[in-house]
Design an enzyme around this catalytic site. Structure first.
Site, PDB file in Angstrom:
ATOM      1  CG  HIS A  92      -1.908   1.107   1.280  1.00 44.74           C
ATOM      2  ND1 HIS A  92      -3.044   1.076   2.064  1.00 44.74           N
ATOM      3  CD2 HIS A  92      -1.931   2.313   0.659  1.00 44.74           C
ATOM      4  CE1 HIS A  92      -3.716   2.206   1.915  1.00 44.74           C
ATOM      5  NE2 HIS A  92      -3.049   2.981   1.075  1.00 44.74           N
TER       6      HIS A  92
ATOM      7  CG  ASP B 177      -1.592   5.749   2.593  1.00 45.57           C
ATOM      8  OD1 ASP B 177      -1.869   5.463   1.420  1.00 45.57           O
ATOM      9  OD2 ASP B 177      -2.428   6.251   3.376  1.00 45.57           O
ATOM     10  CG  ASP B 178      -0.112   8.983   0.266  1.00 48.17           C
ATOM     11  OD1 ASP B 178      -0.061   8.839  -0.963  1.00 48.17           O
ATOM     12  OD2 ASP B 178      -1.119   8.703   0.949  1.00 48.17           O
TER      13      ASP B 178
ATOM     14  CD  GLU C 234      -7.585   6.716   4.565  1.00 49.06           C
ATOM     15  OE1 GLU C 234      -8.119   6.684   3.437  1.00 49.06           O
ATOM     16  OE2 GLU C 234      -6.485   7.282   4.780  1.00 49.06           O
TER      17      GLU C 234
ATOM     18  CG  HIS D 108      -7.642   3.341  -0.352  1.00 51.17           C
ATOM     19  ND1 HIS D 108      -6.962   2.717  -1.360  1.00 51.17           N
ATOM     20  CD2 HIS D 108      -6.730   4.157   0.259  1.00 51.17           C
ATOM     21  CE1 HIS D 108      -5.710   3.133  -1.369  1.00 51.17           C
ATOM     22  NE2 HIS D 108      -5.533   4.014  -0.402  1.00 51.17           N
TER      23      HIS D 108
ATOM     24  CG  HIS E  47      -1.336   6.060  -2.810  1.00 52.62           C
ATOM     25  ND1 HIS E  47      -2.510   5.814  -3.485  1.00 52.62           N
ATOM     26  CD2 HIS E  47      -1.561   5.689  -1.518  1.00 52.62           C
ATOM     27  CE1 HIS E  47      -3.411   5.329  -2.639  1.00 52.62           C
ATOM     28  NE2 HIS E  47      -2.866   5.235  -1.441  1.00 52.62           N
TER      29      HIS E  47
HETATM   30  N1  HPA Z   1      -6.677   7.404   1.224  1.00 47.34           N
HETATM   31  C1  HPA Z   1      -7.376   7.690   0.132  1.00 47.34           C
HETATM   32  N2  HPA Z   1      -6.796   8.120  -0.975  1.00 47.34           N
HETATM   33  C2  HPA Z   1      -5.486   8.268  -1.011  1.00 47.34           C
HETATM   34  C3  HPA Z   1      -4.714   7.988   0.087  1.00 47.34           C
HETATM   35  C4  HPA Z   1      -5.356   7.522   1.271  1.00 47.34           C
HETATM   36  O1  HPA Z   1      -4.750   7.247   2.316  1.00 47.34           O
HETATM   37  N3  HPA Z   1      -3.436   8.248  -0.278  1.00 47.34           N
HETATM   38  C5  HPA Z   1      -3.445   8.647  -1.559  1.00 47.34           C
HETATM   39  N4  HPA Z   1      -4.691   8.666  -2.005  1.00 47.34           N
HETATM   40 ZN    ZN Z   2      -3.720   4.787   0.386  1.00 55.24          ZN
END
Ligand code: HPA
Ligand code: ZN
Length: 341
Positions: free
Chosen positions: A21, A282-283, A204, A201, A23
């Site tokens: 996971h 994630d990011d 969250e 996703h 991006h």
């Molecule tokens: N959630 C939803 N969209 C996203 C995320 C996330 O954590 N990171 C990049 N796009």
């Molecule tokens: Zn994500």
């Protein structure tokens, strides 16, 4: 205690990891953002790298996404996508990521007039080089931006189909609340008919019901995040029984306010419930750490045990879209590391 922590740190740094996971647009460090902006003659709303970093303070998913889309606008040429991906892969390799499943958001780029092929070729070449140089295996997952709606997703799928053999799966990301998985049933069905797997996703910022919809309507093989599933004991029981992987991102959850602090993060409880959880970044350029930093911070905050660290690594191989041969190689690499650290 200090000694124990040091030993666990060494295990975390050295254990072979599969990252499931992440991006690619979320790996854009401010330094590269400035370089691409200069190269492509674009203005940034920040004067310096430090000012950009200081702006990375988010109260919610939405406030993060606004900056994430703005940052990604500096990506224009194939070379930019190559270098972005390469920079992530170099860090991942240094952190013993041996397999990565990388998300990308084509709609961020095609909406700005950057052709799908430019994006896919730049990312794809970097993944090929990582395999050739380091034996790092990879898969590419195309995400639909759920806030752009199902029609835009269908158009994106059409554009992507000539490249379907370069993709393993489709995913669903961006603003969750108000955009239930149900809305995307048709586009996911079409993607599956073309041989693509599904992930999404869910859970969250959205409710447990979205996790259920992702499983039932989208046939998601994994749930990205999924932490809010814990609010629904029946759903938890199902996720355990069906061994549905949940790709958890601890630092992301703190930065976006999904949990109030790392100490309040449910990762340890999820492991104890028998959920198939993995740790991911994630990011990472926006959330203050790559996969190893996520492991280290979670271990400290939640006092994760050696066995739990090994379980998280093994879960990542089990949840990866790889064949049994590759899974066994990763297991063997883990055995060797576990006997040394
Ligand atoms: N959630 C939803 N969209 C996203 C995320 C996330 O954590 N990171 C990049 N796009
Ligand atoms: Zn994500």
């Amino acid at each position: 205690m200090a000694q124990e922590t040091t030993a666990l740190d060494a295990l975390i740094r050295n254990v072979p990891k599969a990252e499931l996971h992440v991006h690619v647009e979320g790996t854009l460090e401010p330094e590269l953002m400035f370089e691409f902006a200069r190269r492509n003659s674009l203005e940034l709303p920040y004067r310096t790298v430090e000012v950009a970093r200081a702006a990375y303070s988010f109260g919610s998913l939405r406030s993060f996404l606004d900056l994430y889309y703005q940052g990604a606008a500096v990506l224009q040429e194939e070379r930019d996508f190559y270098e972005l991906t390469r920079a992530y892969l170099e860090r991942a390799n240094a952190q013993r990521v041996r397999h990565v499943e990388l998300f990308f958001d084509p709609q961020i780029h095609t909406a700005r007039g950057v052709p799908f092929e430019v994006v896919a070729r730049g990312i794809g070449r970097a993944l090929e080089d990582a395999q050739a140089e380091w034996g790092m295996t990879s898969r590419l997952i195309m995400c639909f931006l759920r806030d752009l709606g199902p029609e835009a997703a269908l158009a994106t799928l059409e554009e992507a189909l000539p490249h379907a053999q370069e993709l393993v799966a489709v995913g669903l990301d961006s603003a969750e609340v108000g955009h239930p998985p149900d809305d995307f049933e048709e586009v996911f069905r079409r993607a599956r008919e073309r041989g693509l797997l599904a992930v999404a996703h869910a859970g969250e910022e959205g409710p447990p019901e979205f996790v259920r919809q992702a499983l039932d309507q989208l046939r998601a093989r994994r749930i990205d995040h999924g932490v809010r599933a814990l609010e629904d004991p029946d759903l938890v029981e199902r996720l355990v029984r069906e061994r549905v992987p949940l790709t958890v991102c601890p630092l992301s959850n703190v930065k976006l306010g999904v949990v109030s602090s790392l100490r309040a993060h449910p990762l340890r409880r999820m492991l104890e419930l028998g959920l198939m959880v993995t740790v991911n970044s994630d990011d990472p350029a926006y959330f203050g750490g790559y996969i190893t930093e996520n492991f280290l911070a979670a271990q400290r905050a939640l006092d994760l045990t050696r066995e739990q660290i090994l379980t998280l690594a093994r879960n990542s191989y089990a949840a990866a879209f790889v064949d049994e041969g590759r899974r066994r190689q990763l297991e063997d690499e883990l055995q060797a590391v576990a006997s040394e650290f």
